[in-house]
Enzyme design. Sequence first.
Site, mmCIF file in Angstrom:
data_model
loop_
_atom_site.group_PDB
_atom_site.id
_atom_site.type_symbol
_atom_site.label_atom_id
_atom_site.label_comp_id
_atom_site.label_asym_id
_atom_site.label_seq_id
_atom_site.Cartn_x
_atom_site.Cartn_y
_atom_site.Cartn_z
ATOM 1 N N GLU A 39 0.810 -1.227 0.000
ATOM 2 C CA GLU A 39 0.000 0.000 0.000
ATOM 3 C C GLU A 39 0.846 1.281 0.000
ATOM 4 O OE1 GLU A 39 -3.107 -1.875 3.041
ATOM 5 O OE2 GLU A 39 -3.868 -0.085 2.064
ATOM 6 N N HIS A 50 8.913 -26.206 5.892
ATOM 7 C CA HIS A 50 8.357 -27.481 5.435
ATOM 8 C C HIS A 50 7.927 -27.452 3.974
ATOM 9 C CE1 HIS A 50 8.360 -29.200 9.508
ATOM 10 N NE2 HIS A 50 8.199 -27.930 9.869
ATOM 11 N N LYS A 99 -13.266 -0.407 -4.541
ATOM 12 C CA LYS A 99 -14.342 -0.089 -3.575
ATOM 13 C C LYS A 99 -15.457 0.696 -4.256
ATOM 14 C CE LYS A 99 -11.826 -0.199 0.787
ATOM 15 N NZ LYS A 99 -11.417 0.470 2.006
HETATM 16 O O1 PA5 Z 1 -5.266 0.152 4.302
HETATM 17 C C1 PA5 Z 1 -6.364 0.317 3.796
HETATM 18 O O2 PA5 Z 1 -6.796 1.419 3.429
HETATM 19 C C2 PA5 Z 1 -7.252 -0.883 3.573
HETATM 20 O O3 PA5 Z 1 -6.556 -2.075 3.780
HETATM 21 C C3 PA5 Z 1 -8.456 -0.778 4.520
HETATM 22 O O4 PA5 Z 1 -8.046 -0.874 5.849
HETATM 23 C C4 PA5 Z 1 -9.475 -1.852 4.171
HETATM 24 O O5 PA5 Z 1 -9.915 -1.677 2.855
HETATM 25 C C5 PA5 Z 1 -10.680 -1.830 5.098
HETATM 26 O O6 PA5 Z 1 -11.185 -0.532 5.241
HETATM 27 P P1 PA5 Z 1 -11.507 -0.009 6.718
HETATM 28 O O7 PA5 Z 1 -10.202 -0.031 7.436
HETATM 29 O O8 PA5 Z 1 -12.048 1.359 6.534
HETATM 30 O O9 PA5 Z 1 -12.487 -0.975 7.277
#
Ligand code: PA5
Length: 357
Positions: free
Chosen positions: A237, A253, A348
């Site tokens: 990310e 393993h 999303k």
């Molecule tokens: O890091 C991120 O933005 C994502 O991995 C979110 O955490 C994930 O999409 C879930 O969203 P939220 O944290 O708002 O529930």
Amino acid sequence: MNNLDNPKIYKKLDPENMLGNIQEFSSQIENCWIEMADFTLPTHYIKHKNILILGMGGSAIGGDLVRSLVQDKVPVPITVHRDYRLPGFVNSDTLIIASSYSGNTEETITAFEQACQKTPKTIVISTGGKLASLSRKYRCPFFKIRYGAQPRAALGYSFTAILKIFQKLKIIEITEDEIKEAILLLTAYNKKLTPELGTGENRAKQIAEKILGRIPIVLGSEILSEVAIRWKTQFNENSKTISFFERLPEANHNFIAGLEVPKDLKEKVIFLILQSHFDYPRNKLRQNLTLQILQQNHFSYESIMIEPAGTSLSEMLRVILLGDYVSYYLAILYRVDPTKIPNVEYLKERLETAFMP
Ligand code: PA5
């Protein structure tokens, strides 16, 4: 190549200030711990036979980290669940914690609504969103995160809130001194990783430069196995690069058998081995033997162990912080914005407008 010691590049490549969120990790923990002091839970929540934490991505990892930290001390099973359908074991003896930074993550909401039909012991952690409305509908305790960031950059909150809930429900014992020590060591460690400190003395910058151009594969065991996931997801990310994680002893393993072909694999990957002072001795031995195999096969690797050990909590938090910085510096080296995650956002948006049968 970017020079990580040039202060001007940070503002240019990081307009939303992901760096600030990383630097605030210890204050997030401290503030959350203080804010949670007044958070009350019904007394009947203390009686439960299992715990299920609902969440996705940056909001699920806090649950994983707490679980791995305490699971050998807690008498009930703890599961972190990342999907729409609830596992079959959930019943009125299950304690449910739904964690979603936005409060609008559909998998978490769907599972939470099912959970509310099955157990009266539910808790919500979020900044608001639909999950906050559901907490009002089902009259369940709601901890509101008051910190503006990307979900993954608010880990200090999503992690600490669960830790504090566990303490309040007497699932774990954790003293104020333990928290203070962890925060002190984390704050001190942060100073060793910030951009002002040159690459020659800055471990995070050094690791990022070593990774540049390669796929990081992160290995961890026990309390650092979930930290390995955090490193991997932060590479995805923040740095926008592909990355993988492996758990020891399991990787011994199967995974290590797969190092032979394609022949140019050596030029493409780098292994990051997260080592804990608290690992079971046979796991320590396995880490060292795994390192030997990597050396013998001429793979690039970096072994990571934080000094001084402190408590397991404090060690875990510092390894997380190191990984966050490494992923950040790698983003800068790749000249990508560490905050934006266009593919996740696109997906999303499309899901939101898609027809639901
Ligand atoms: O890091 C991120 O933005 C994502 O991995 C979110 O955490 C994930 O999409 C879930 O969203 P939220 O944290 O708002 O529930």
